[in-house]
Design a protein around this motif. Sequence first.
Motif, PDB file in Angstrom:
ATOM      1  N   UNK A   9       6.361  24.637 -15.434  1.00  0.00           N
ATOM      2  CA  UNK A   9       7.079  25.170 -16.504  1.00  0.00           C
ATOM      3  C   UNK A   9       7.441  24.097 -17.293  1.00  0.00           C
ATOM      4  N   UNK A  10       7.836  24.387 -18.660  1.00  0.00           N
ATOM      5  CA  UNK A  10       8.142  23.307 -19.738  1.00  0.00           C
ATOM      6  C   UNK A  10       9.415  22.745 -19.401  1.00  0.00           C
ATOM      7  N   UNK A  47       7.827  20.555 -15.479  1.00  0.00           N
ATOM      8  CA  UNK A  47       8.503  20.408 -14.074  1.00  0.00           C
ATOM      9  C   UNK A  47       7.440  21.263 -13.265  1.00  0.00           C
ATOM     10  N   UNK A  48       7.099  20.852 -12.030  1.00  0.00           N
ATOM     11  CA  UNK A  48       6.107  21.580 -11.282  1.00  0.00           C
ATOM     12  C   UNK A  48       7.465  21.845  -9.810  1.00  0.00           C
ATOM     13  N   UNK A  49       7.601  23.231  -9.697  1.00  0.00           N
ATOM     14  CA  UNK A  49       8.268  23.644  -8.580  1.00  0.00           C
ATOM     15  C   UNK A  49       7.660  24.087  -7.302  1.00  0.00           C
ATOM     16  N   UNK A  63      11.888  20.828  -7.566  1.00  0.00           N
ATOM     17  CA  UNK A  63      10.824  20.379  -8.416  1.00  0.00           C
ATOM     18  C   UNK A  63      10.490  18.717  -8.755  1.00  0.00           C
ATOM     19  N   UNK A  64       9.380  18.686  -9.132  1.00  0.00           N
ATOM     20  CA  UNK A  64       9.004  17.050  -9.411  1.00  0.00           C
ATOM     21  C   UNK A  64       8.561  17.207 -10.974  1.00  0.00           C
ATOM     22  N   UNK A  65       8.785  15.943 -11.729  1.00  0.00           N
ATOM     23  CA  UNK A  65       8.536  15.729 -12.966  1.00  0.00           C
ATOM     24  C   UNK A  65       8.066  14.337 -13.173  1.00  0.00           C
ATOM     25  N   UNK A  91      13.134  25.350 -17.571  1.00  0.00           N
ATOM     26  CA  UNK A  91      13.751  24.878 -16.156  1.00  0.00           C
ATOM     27  C   UNK A  91      15.051  25.786 -16.001  1.00  0.00           C
ATOM     28  N   UNK A  92      15.872  26.010 -16.729  1.00  0.00           N
ATOM     29  CA  UNK A  92      17.025  26.577 -16.440  1.00  0.00           C
ATOM     30  C   UNK A  92      16.800  28.200 -15.926  1.00  0.00           C
TER      31      UNK A  92
END
Length: 100
Positions: free
Chosen positions: A80-81, A67-69, A58-60, A85-86
Amino acid sequence: MTSMFGLEILLNEWRGEVLRLDPRLRDLAINVDRDEFPEGGPDHWHFYFELGEDYVEAIANAELATFAFSDEAGNFEDVVARADVPRRVADLLLGGGEVS
């Protein structure tokens, strides 16, 4: 910008949350790289969530708000916010989504 201390706190919170979600994630490793773009471009963080031989990326942005997976094609479009993430990592690594 996020400090390394703040980032470590976040990673520890995520480790606890993924373990709570599913004990099979107890060996989850999270690695982080900070990427800097030349000429004043935006900084971002690159996250690797590894469980054995499986991993997701993922990048943020610097603020770690979203976060973009990545998908199997390497596109970072699954956004996702931070709070989600978890669960997204658990879904991806335990069969609820695509894994690299």
